[in-house]
Design an enzyme around this catalytic site. Structure first.
Site, mmCIF file in Angstrom:
data_model
loop_
_atom_site.group_PDB
_atom_site.id
_atom_site.type_symbol
_atom_site.label_atom_id
_atom_site.label_comp_id
_atom_site.label_asym_id
_atom_site.label_seq_id
_atom_site.Cartn_x
_atom_site.Cartn_y
_atom_site.Cartn_z
ATOM 1 N N GLU A 211 10.092 1.328 9.940
ATOM 2 C CA GLU A 211 11.031 2.403 9.807
ATOM 3 C C GLU A 211 10.337 3.717 9.857
ATOM 4 O OE1 GLU A 211 13.964 2.000 8.909
ATOM 5 O OE2 GLU A 211 14.344 -0.159 8.404
ATOM 6 N N LYS B 56 0.734 -1.356 -0.014
ATOM 7 C CA LYS B 56 -0.015 -0.010 -0.163
ATOM 8 C C LYS B 56 0.987 1.201 -0.018
ATOM 9 C CE LYS B 56 -1.856 2.667 2.906
ATOM 10 N NZ LYS B 56 -1.763 3.968 2.004
ATOM 11 N N GLU C 159 9.833 15.942 14.995
ATOM 12 C CA GLU C 159 10.151 15.892 13.620
ATOM 13 C C GLU C 159 9.304 16.849 12.807
ATOM 14 O OE1 GLU C 159 8.834 12.178 11.664
ATOM 15 O OE2 GLU C 159 10.784 12.217 10.330
ATOM 16 N N CYS D 253 13.295 11.173 6.367
ATOM 17 C CA CYS D 253 13.231 10.697 7.571
ATOM 18 C C CYS D 253 14.541 10.993 8.401
ATOM 19 C CB CYS D 253 12.931 9.329 7.312
ATOM 20 S SG CYS D 253 13.986 8.386 6.194
ATOM 21 N N GLY E 90 3.336 3.767 13.013
ATOM 22 C CA GLY E 90 4.047 2.852 13.422
ATOM 23 C C GLY E 90 3.496 1.926 14.577
ATOM 24 N N GLY F 242 6.787 5.017 7.888
ATOM 25 C CA GLY F 242 6.041 6.112 8.026
ATOM 26 C C GLY F 242 6.437 6.757 9.292
ATOM 27 N N SER F 243 5.204 7.254 9.935
ATOM 28 C CA SER F 243 5.455 7.957 11.475
ATOM 29 C C SER F 243 5.225 7.176 12.460
ATOM 30 C CB SER F 243 4.343 8.936 11.361
ATOM 31 O OG SER F 243 3.084 8.290 11.371
HETATM 32 P P1 NAD Z 1 2.290 8.522 7.884
HETATM 33 O O1 NAD Z 1 2.716 7.465 9.121
HETATM 34 O O2 NAD Z 1 1.223 9.155 7.882
HETATM 35 O O3 NAD Z 1 1.959 7.158 6.570
HETATM 36 C C1 NAD Z 1 2.948 6.273 5.941
HETATM 37 C C2 NAD Z 1 1.899 5.037 5.540
HETATM 38 O O4 NAD Z 1 0.976 4.571 6.485
HETATM 39 C C3 NAD Z 1 1.117 5.767 4.431
HETATM 40 O O5 NAD Z 1 0.868 4.604 3.414
HETATM 41 C C4 NAD Z 1 -0.467 5.815 4.881
HETATM 42 O O6 NAD Z 1 -1.286 5.854 4.275
HETATM 43 C C5 NAD Z 1 -0.335 4.850 5.777
HETATM 44 N N1 NAD Z 1 -1.190 4.675 6.993
HETATM 45 C C6 NAD Z 1 -1.715 5.966 7.663
HETATM 46 N N2 NAD Z 1 -2.561 5.560 8.632
HETATM 47 C C7 NAD Z 1 -2.426 4.109 8.863
HETATM 48 C C8 NAD Z 1 -2.846 3.323 9.692
HETATM 49 N N3 NAD Z 1 -3.705 3.733 10.682
HETATM 50 N N4 NAD Z 1 -2.907 1.694 9.423
HETATM 51 C C9 NAD Z 1 -1.979 1.474 8.483
HETATM 52 N N5 NAD Z 1 -1.208 2.331 7.637
HETATM 53 C C10 NAD Z 1 -1.776 3.673 7.723
HETATM 54 O O7 NAD Z 1 3.746 8.605 7.191
HETATM 55 P P2 NAD Z 1 3.866 9.650 6.151
HETATM 56 O O8 NAD Z 1 3.323 11.151 6.501
HETATM 57 O O9 NAD Z 1 3.527 9.095 4.733
HETATM 58 O O10 NAD Z 1 5.422 9.840 5.954
HETATM 59 C C11 NAD Z 1 6.307 10.627 6.735
HETATM 60 C C12 NAD Z 1 6.692 9.828 8.000
HETATM 61 O O11 NAD Z 1 7.620 8.613 7.351
HETATM 62 C C13 NAD Z 1 7.731 10.568 8.739
HETATM 63 O O12 NAD Z 1 7.759 10.345 10.167
HETATM 64 C C14 NAD Z 1 9.054 9.938 8.115
HETATM 65 O O13 NAD Z 1 10.298 10.264 9.108
HETATM 66 C C15 NAD Z 1 8.974 8.607 7.980
HETATM 67 N N6 NAD Z 1 9.892 7.901 7.091
HETATM 68 C C16 NAD Z 1 10.674 7.044 7.686
HETATM 69 C C17 NAD Z 1 11.607 6.322 6.832
HETATM 70 C C18 NAD Z 1 12.724 5.563 7.285
HETATM 71 O O14 NAD Z 1 13.145 4.745 6.769
HETATM 72 N N7 NAD Z 1 12.808 5.333 8.630
HETATM 73 C C19 NAD Z 1 11.592 6.682 5.627
HETATM 74 C C20 NAD Z 1 10.824 7.550 5.020
HETATM 75 C C21 NAD Z 1 9.716 8.238 5.857
#
Ligand code: NAD
Length: 504
Positions: A268, A194, A403, A302, A251, A246-247
């Site tokens: 991650e 996804k 962040e 990130c 997570g 993601g965040s």
């Molecule tokens: P996010 O957590 O909002 O979303 C990440 C993904 O999760 C998206 O596909 C989103 O649609 C999905 N999602 C949202 N709610 C969900 C739920 N309840 N259950 C399952 N999936 C869900 O993050 P974002 O705004 O897309 O990305 C930014 C964040 O990602 C920042 O915190 C950044 O630091 C982090 N990030 C980390 C890395 C790494 O390798 N550590 C790399 C890139 C981004």
């Protein structure tokens, strides 16, 4: 500095580019080797003009079930019987097709995220390089023999989980997808992936470009909102392994959902990475590393070096040079090869970053440059923010703790090695850290003392697939990349074989 593109010209260029994007594909979800449409859709938005680019399906629970079923069928009927060499050959075939589409994929990534085209192209090439790495690495998968006694042959087998669920963010869409797909497919899993609804186009497209290469159902891409589609995928009782980028907040939800099914998770997550400038540092290198580490991809990174910790003896010179560097970025149309900084990817991210800038001012940090949108009529429809630098930042201010995920740099000073390490580690995150010094002993001592999964010395990046990538503390669990990630996509079985005395 602001690029020379005129407003109407910029609008025209983008209207034409969005048209080209729509000519490339319908951008349906990809399930069981074919495009999958839904009644409800979500718009993707061009962050330069705020116009819709196209729509993607808003999948339902039933669509997720269909994708998981297809992935299991593909696993049971074909993929689990493939040898590593066969998977390697199929991955290589896919990579060849992707290589033929580098320009197209770069355009999609640029329009969908607002990244400068040169960065988008670099990330497309990085994604292909990652897949290439796992096409090669998966040929070397092995178990081990365990020494016991003469009447026992004991060995381990590494086996795929079956169907894995993978969730990626919007800041590095194609690269993150490759980090997940390469090792998962190479180790013999099938996947339901996804992408973020905010930038899904390259992920859909690379799945389409696998048509006729992998058996139907090996690669599935489902689109929709995070809470609906992401939630359904993480709660699904037939998804055997989850890998999420993601965040931190989401997570944690993923981890809770996985606990219900006792599914292993790789996380991650976010970061607030420090960069320590020691007194002997080559300031030219230090300034370049910190600027690359916070202004690349408009700071939506990130592992961004969002906290510069500078020794008091070099503070003034570092600040002068860093502000000069921040002001040298060319904000403008990401489609223009000369542009070095594009807009934020979404309107909500723009608002978040602006709120943090206001918080920094009201908390008493000194704003040295930036702090708002560029004064350029051509860029007013887009979500542009100038490279922003705050000095006199204390570690308990929100701009130092949280962040921001935008082009905002904080600077504070230290006077001793211990203070530098204490400030650097005084954060819930532990994704990356950087240091600038010419002293070998400082390099190795600091690398050992910093609580981070990655340490960069005198530079920002690169990220190579050969090395594990992942954070300490709240920045995550487990690793993407390296050989380490292969273990996340395999489960180990011990086989005890009794060897009777030979009888003739
Ligand atoms: P996010 O957590 O909002 O979303 C990440 C993904 O999760 C998206 O596909 C989103 O649609 C999905 N999602 C949202 N709610 C969900 C739920 N309840 N259950 C399952 N999936 C869900 O993050 P974002 O705004 O897309 O990305 C930014 C964040 O990602 C920042 O915190 C950044 O630091 C982090 N990030 C980390 C890395 C790494 O390798 N550590 C790399 C890139 C981004």
């Amino acid at each position: 500095m602001v690029s020379e593109t005129f407003g109407s010209q910029l609008q025209e260029n983008h209207a034409e580019a969005r048209e080209r994007v729509r000519d490339i594909s319908e951008f349906d979800s990809w399930i069981n080797g074919a495009g999958h449409t839904t009644d409800k859709t979500i718009e993707t938005i061009d962050p330069v003009t705020a116009d819709p680019i196209t729509t993607v399906p808003r999948c339902s629970l039933t669509d997720i079930d269909t994708a998981v079923d297809a992935a299991w069928r593909a696993f049971d009927e074909e993929w689990s019987d493939t040898t590593p060499a066969e998977r390697s050959r199929l991955l290589s075939e896919w990579i060849d097709v992707l290589r033929d589409h580098i320009d197209e994929l770069s355009l999609l990534e640029c329009i969908d995220t607002g990244k400068p085209i040169s960065q988008a192209r670099g990330e497309v090439e990085g994604a292909i390089g990652t897949l290439e790495h796992y096409a090669s690495t998966c040929r070397n998968l092995d178990g081990r023999q365990v020494s016991t006694s003469e009447d026992l042959h004991l060995y381990t087998r590494k086996e795929p989980y079956g169907v894995v669920g993978q969730i990626t963010p919007w800041n590095f869409p194609i690269w993150a997808a490759a980090w997940k797909l390469g090792p998962a497919l190479g180790t013999g899993n099938t996947t339901v992936l996804k992408p973020s609804a905010k930038a899904p186009l390259t992920t859909i497209r690379i799945a389409e470009l696998s048509e006729g290469i992998f058996p139907d159902g090996v690669v599935n891409v489902v689109t929709g909102t995070g809470s609906d589609v992401g939630g359904a995928l993480t709660e699904h009782d037939r998804v055997r392994k989850l890998s999420f980028t993601g965040s931190v907040g989401v997570g944690q939800q993923v981890m809770k959902a996985a606990a219900e099914n006792v599914a292993p998770v790789t996380l991650e997550l976010g970061g607030k990475s420090p960069f320590i400038v020691f007194p002997d540092a080559d300031l030219e290198k230090a300034v370049t590393a910190v600027a690359d580490g916070i202004f690349y991809s408009t700071g939506e990174i990130c592992d961004g070096f969002s906290r510069a910790l500078v020794h008091e003896s070099v503070h003034d010179e570092f600040v002068d040079r860093f502000v000069e560097k921040a002001e040298s970025y060319t904000l403008g149309d990401p489609l223009d090869e000369e542009t070095t900084m594009g807009p934020l990817t979404t309107e909500s991210q723009y608002e978040t970053v602006m709120e943090y800038i206001e918080a920094g001012k009201s908390e008493g940090a000194t704003l040295l440059t930036g702090g708002g949108s560029p004064d350029d009529a051509d860029l007013q429809d887009g979500w542009f923010i100038e490279p922003t630098v705050f000095d006199d930042v204390e570690n308990d201010m929100r701009i130092a703790l949280e962040e921001i995920f935008g082009p905002v740099q904080t600077i504070n000073t230290f006077s001793s090695y211990d203070e530098a390490i204490e400030l650097a580690n005084d954060t819930e995150f532990g994704l990356a850290a950087g240091i600038a010094t010419e002293k070998t002993s400082l390099v190795h001592n600091a690398a050992a003392d910093l609580e981070a999964g990655l340490v960069y010395v005198n530079e920002y990046g690169p990220i190579l697939p050969q090395a594990p990538y992942g954070g300490f503390k709240a920045s995550g669990i487990g690793k993407d990349l390296g050989t380490e990630v292969l273990d996340h996509y395999q489960q180990t079985k011990s086989v005890y074989v009794n060897l009777d005395e030979p009888e003739l």
